[in-house]
Structures are given as C-alpha cells and as structure tokens.
Design a protein around this motif. Structure first.
Motif, PDB file in Angstrom:
ATOM      1  N   LEU A 274       9.052   0.466  -8.485  1.00 45.31           N
ATOM      2  CA  LEU A 274       9.745   1.632  -7.944  1.00 45.31           C
ATOM      3  C   LEU A 274      10.372   2.408  -9.091  1.00 45.31           C
ATOM      4  N   PHE A 275      10.006   3.675  -9.191  1.00 47.08           N
ATOM      5  CA  PHE A 275      10.626   4.585 -10.149  1.00 47.08           C
ATOM      6  C   PHE A 275      11.667   5.416  -9.397  1.00 47.08           C
ATOM      7  N   VAL A 276      12.867   5.447  -9.922  1.00 46.81           N
ATOM      8  CA  VAL A 276      13.924   6.252  -9.321  1.00 46.81           C
ATOM      9  C   VAL A 276      13.926   7.600 -10.022  1.00 46.81           C
ATOM     10  N   GLY A 277      13.354   8.585  -9.337  1.00 44.40           N
ATOM     11  CA  GLY A 277      13.312   9.931  -9.876  1.00 44.40           C
ATOM     12  C   GLY A 277      14.518  10.734  -9.434  1.00 44.40           C
ATOM     13  N   SER A 278      14.254  11.975  -9.016  1.00 43.07           N
ATOM     14  CA  SER A 278      15.332  12.841  -8.578  1.00 43.07           C
ATOM     15  C   SER A 278      14.730  14.017  -7.827  1.00 43.07           C
ATOM     16  N   ALA A 279      15.536  14.602  -6.936  1.00 48.10           N
ATOM     17  CA  ALA A 279      15.097  15.839  -6.287  1.00 48.10           C
ATOM     18  C   ALA A 279      14.942  16.954  -7.308  1.00 48.10           C
ATOM     19  N   ALA A 280      15.643  16.866  -8.440  1.00 45.83           N
ATOM     20  CA  ALA A 280      15.473  17.850  -9.500  1.00 45.83           C
ATOM     21  C   ALA A 280      14.118  17.731 -10.180  1.00 45.83           C
ATOM     22  N   GLY A 281      13.406  16.626  -9.951  1.00 45.67           N
ATOM     23  CA  GLY A 281      12.059  16.484 -10.482  1.00 45.67           C
ATOM     24  C   GLY A 281      10.999  17.118  -9.610  1.00 45.67           C
ATOM     25  N   LEU A 282      11.391  17.713  -8.491  1.00 44.04           N
ATOM     26  CA  LEU A 282      10.452  18.408  -7.616  1.00 44.04           C
ATOM     27  C   LEU A 282      10.502  19.916  -7.789  1.00 44.04           C
ATOM     28  N   MET A 283      11.594  20.427  -8.373  1.00 44.86           N
ATOM     29  CA  MET A 283      11.759  21.868  -8.547  1.00 44.86           C
ATOM     30  C   MET A 283      12.730  22.103  -9.689  1.00 44.86           C
ATOM     31  N   GLY A 284      12.357  22.942 -10.626  1.00 42.72           N
ATOM     32  CA  GLY A 284      13.246  23.254 -11.728  1.00 42.72           C
ATOM     33  C   GLY A 284      14.429  24.088 -11.276  1.00 42.72           C
ATOM     34  N   LEU A 285      15.625  23.664 -11.650  1.00 43.28           N
ATOM     35  CA  LEU A 285      16.851  24.352 -11.253  1.00 43.28           C
ATOM     36  C   LEU A 285      17.579  24.834 -12.498  1.00 43.28           C
ATOM     37  N   PRO A 286      18.240  25.978 -12.433  1.00 46.62           N
ATOM     38  CA  PRO A 286      19.002  26.459 -13.594  1.00 46.62           C
ATOM     39  C   PRO A 286      20.135  25.507 -13.928  1.00 46.62           C
ATOM     40  N   GLY A 287      20.250  25.187 -15.206  1.00 41.78           N
ATOM     41  CA  GLY A 287      21.257  24.230 -15.652  1.00 41.78           C
ATOM     42  C   GLY A 287      20.714  22.838 -15.877  1.00 41.78           C
ATOM     43  N   TYR A 288      19.470  22.570 -15.419  1.00 39.55           N
ATOM     44  CA  TYR A 288      18.851  21.262 -15.601  1.00 39.55           C
ATOM     45  C   TYR A 288      17.653  21.345 -16.543  1.00 39.55           C
ATOM     46  N   ALA A 289      17.731  22.190 -17.543  1.00 39.70           N
ATOM     47  CA  ALA A 289      16.605  22.349 -18.466  1.00 39.70           C
ATOM     48  C   ALA A 289      16.342  21.082 -19.273  1.00 39.70           C
ATOM     49  N   ALA A 290      17.359  20.270 -19.487  1.00 43.33           N
ATOM     50  CA  ALA A 290      17.170  19.020 -20.226  1.00 43.33           C
ATOM     51  C   ALA A 290      16.888  17.845 -19.298  1.00 43.33           C
ATOM     52  N   TYR A 291      17.391  17.884 -18.082  1.00 45.71           N
ATOM     53  CA  TYR A 291      17.261  16.745 -17.162  1.00 45.71           C
ATOM     54  C   TYR A 291      15.997  16.816 -16.302  1.00 45.71           C
ATOM     55  N   ALA A 292      15.713  17.983 -15.720  1.00 47.18           N
ATOM     56  CA  ALA A 292      14.583  18.098 -14.789  1.00 47.18           C
ATOM     57  C   ALA A 292      13.232  17.755 -15.434  1.00 47.18           C
ATOM     58  N   PRO A 293      12.928  18.180 -16.669  1.00 45.93           N
ATOM     59  CA  PRO A 293      11.613  17.822 -17.230  1.00 45.93           C
ATOM     60  C   PRO A 293      11.376  16.325 -17.343  1.00 45.93           C
ATOM     61  N   THR A 294      12.439  15.545 -17.555  1.00 44.97           N
ATOM     62  CA  THR A 294      12.252  14.097 -17.649  1.00 44.97           C
ATOM     63  C   THR A 294      11.818  13.503 -16.314  1.00 44.97           C
ATOM     64  N   LYS A 295      12.329  14.054 -15.196  1.00 44.27           N
ATOM     65  CA  LYS A 295      11.933  13.555 -13.880  1.00 44.27           C
ATOM     66  C   LYS A 295      10.561  14.079 -13.473  1.00 44.27           C
ATOM     67  N   PHE A 296      10.201  15.272 -13.932  1.00 45.12           N
ATOM     68  CA  PHE A 296       8.831  15.748 -13.721  1.00 45.12           C
ATOM     69  C   PHE A 296       7.844  14.822 -14.423  1.00 45.12           C
ATOM     70  N   ALA A 297       8.158  14.447 -15.649  1.00 47.36           N
ATOM     71  CA  ALA A 297       7.280  13.542 -16.395  1.00 47.36           C
ATOM     72  C   ALA A 297       7.194  12.175 -15.717  1.00 47.36           C
TER      73      ALA A 297
END
Length: 403
Positions: A274-297
């Motif tokens: 089980l990988f614990v991702g994030s809802a921020a990994g489903l859509m890029g949000l302003p302010g998460y430029a450093a965090y969201a790409p890691t969950k997309f990957a």
C-alpha cells in the motif's frame, strides 16, 4: 317444389357459403376433405408467438384483398394461413411472453469464473487471506501510519513500525500495547531515504515476526509555499522522502513476496503493498509545487508495479487521503499561501483513524485506487471529465483569496 341436390346439400352443411362446392355433383360432406391428388396434407396449426416458416407466409396484398371481400384472405391449397387476425390483447400477451423469455437468465451447468485482466495466472498466486499476518509500516510512529498500526493490531495482525525517531517509536509501541496488551509490535529505527538501511530493516522485521505480507509506505513529508520562496533543497528532500522512500520499501518487499515458497515453510507466496499518496497527487494545486509532483510520481510507480507484480499474486494499492489531522498538517498550515488555504478549506480535514479505516477497507476489497472522502473521489473520477470547469473554479477561488 322439390329441392334439388344443391339445396339439400346446403341444408345438410351449415358452413359459410365460401365452403360450398360449385360442382354440379353436390357439395362435399362436412368436415375436412381429403387432400386432392398431387397435394400435401394440411399442416398442423403453429403455436402462438412462434416463428413463421417462409413456406407459410402470405403476401400482404392477398390478405388485404381477402379481408375486403369479408374473408380471411386467400389461402394456398393444402396449406395453413400465414397470418390470422387476433385481438389486440392477444398480441400484447404474445409480446410480453416473448420478452420475458428473451430476458430470462439461462442456467449454466458449469458457471464461467470471472477473471480480471490483471488476475493471477495461477491459483497458487492468489494473495493471502485478509487480514494480514504481519504488516511493516514506514512512518508508523505517528499520524496515519500509527492509525493504520492501531487498526491492524485490532484485527489480530503483528506490526513492525519503521521510522527515524527511536523515542517516538517507543511512544507508539506503548500506545499500541496499552490498547491491546497481547499486541505483537516490532520497532526498527531507520531512515527511509537510505535504501540499504531499509532493506536491512525489512529483513530484520521478518526475522522478528515472520514473513511480511502487507507493506505500507506511509513515511512522507510536506512543504507548502510558492516556487520562488522554496529552495532547491526542499524539492530534493520531498522527492527523496515521498517517492524514493516508498520505492526503497517496495523493492525488498516485492522481492520477498515473490521469492517465498509455501512448500519450504517460508509463508504464503504473494502479499499486498500500500502506497499512501495524497489527493494533491490527483490535481496540481497552487502552493504545492514541491509536494504535489512527488505524489504524482508515486502514483506512476504504483501503476507500473500493478501489472508487473500481478502474476506473482502481489496486490498493489495506492490511497489518496485528503487533509488529515496529524502533527505534520499542523506545521504545514502556517506555510500555505492564501490560494492553497482557500482551496483546502472547502474540503476540511479528516481524523487519522477514519482515514486508516477507509484505506484498509479499500485494500480488503482489492481496489487499486482508494480515494478517501467525497472530495478525493471527485478529483479522481469526475475532475478529468470536467477539467475546464474545475480550472475555472480554481482560478476564481485563488483570485478571491488574493483579494
């Protein structure tokens, strides 16, 4: 006046005039007449609603002309009429009977088994039964990782917690044993960014409590802020912890689950990751430029491993939780720009135990994507279809937050 032969025949046979013979020799006796020479015997009437053979079909013109003369239409000698007048209620009954027969499920003597496209190719490759026997959880000293450990211990599973801080690991162990005195809890202090240390810690966990059949990559970090306000080291750190930390656990876990042999007493083959991702990994949000790409990957890694590990009976899952009340969220909220705070405020935050229960339900059902909550589900299922509308909404919320 004496009646002639024709008159006597008419009184003897009360049938309709069209059945009377015009022969001077008198009419035939009542009842069906024998077939004439060179013709076939009349066929029995067909069942109502059944198919009509082509040999019994009559043209519409002949039927119409016959009805206009007051009859049922012309018939070919020695054959039954292809169509006869029926009341409307009888036609409706025939239609309902035919529809019911067509839609009735036909029984199978040997039911066909349902197989998925990515189903294991061998019966021995099936994942082990749920709940798991032994779970290894990175980031299990606090937050969602600790909530997962508490839920698994309540289900009777042995757990091994892997984290950097030894003191926080000890506190987590006390919490688990206070709730369940018979709990089997193992502790391994390591840094998930070190692949050698993670491989050694995973092997130690299997020596302590047996083969691991459920590995959870829950260790992570989050930073919020504008791109120009974050240093390059922040981007590297988040990618190292969130992506490479999960990969460092998945490699030894996948190798161990593939290489087991139940015949040699090493435990059942297969398992779950089980990988614990994030809802921020489903859509890029302003302010998460450093965090969201890691969950997309991380989601890309899970999709690649899903097909690769299926033949060996290893199930791959990735969860997409929303904001969760954890110590990490408390520290991150002070860094959020106004746009991100306004967007995240529309969904609210979840409790860690509710998030853990939703994740485990998804794993037990064999789901690959496990969205937690209605917002994450909408971002996963609906947002791609109406992305232009979502972009307009995000732009409006961001503009309103900036003032």
């Amino acid at each position: 006046m004496r009646d002639g032969p024709a008159t006597r025949g008419a009184e003897a046979c009360p049938g309709p005039p069209r059945h009377r013979s015009r022969s001077p020799c008198g009419p035939p006796p009542c009842g069906p007449s024998p077939p004439a020479a060179g013709t076939s015997a009349p066929r029995p009437p067909r069942r109502a609603g059944g198919p009509v053979p082509s040999s019994q079909r009559a043209s519409r013109g002949s039927l119409a002309r016959g009805r206009a003369r007051g009859g049922e239409g012309r018939r070919r000698p020695g054959r039954q009429a292809a169509w006869r007048w029926r009341p409307r209620a009888e036609w409706c009954s025939i239609a309902r009977t035919s529809a019911a027969f067509a839609t009735r499920p036909q029984p199978r003597s040997h039911p066909r088994p349902r197989r998925s496209v990515i189903a294991p190719s061998r019966p021995s490759s099936a994942p082990p039964p749920w709940p798991p026997r032994h779970a290894a959880i990175t980031g299990g000293s606090s937050g969602i990782g600790l909530a997962l450990a508490r839920a698994l211990v309540a289900r009777g599973a042995a757990v091994t917690l892997l984290a950097r801080d030894a003191s926080r690991l000890a506190d987590a162990s006390e919490v688990l044993r206070a709730e369940h005195p018979e709990a089997r809890v193992g502790l391994v202090a390591l840094d998930v960014a070190d692949p050698v240390a993670v491989a050694a810690g995973f092997a130690r966990a299997e020596r302590l409590a047996g083969p691991v059949d459920f590995a959870v990559a829950c260790a992570g970090a989050a930073r919020a802020g504008r791109v120009e306000d974050l240093s390059p080291a922040v981007f590297e750190t988040l990618m190292t912890v969130n992506y490479f930390g999960a990969l460092n656990l998945a490699r030894p876990a996948l190798a161990a689950m593939r290489g087991r042999s139940e015949a040699d007493g090493e435990g059942p083959r297969g398992g779950r990751i089980l990988f614990v991702g994030s809802a921020a990994g489903l859509m890029g949000l302003p302010g998460y430029a450093a965090y969201a790409p890691t969950k997309f990957a991380l989601r890309g890694l899970a999709e690649a491993l899903r097909i690769e590990a299926a033949p060996e009976g290893v199930g791959i899952h990735i969860a997409h939780p929303p904001d969760t009340e954890t110590p990490q969220l408390v520290a991150e909220r002070h860094e959020r720009p106004p746009e991100l705070a306004a967007i995240a405020g529309t969904a609210g935050a979840w409790r860690a135990d509710k998030v853990a229960e939703a994740m485990l339900r998804g794993v037990a059902r064999g789901r690959f994507d496990i969205p937690v909550g209605a917002t994450a589900w909408a971002m996963l299922r609906l947002a791609p279809a109406v992305r232009p509308l979502v972009d307009v909404w995000l732009a409006r919320v961001a503009a309103k937050a900036r003032g």
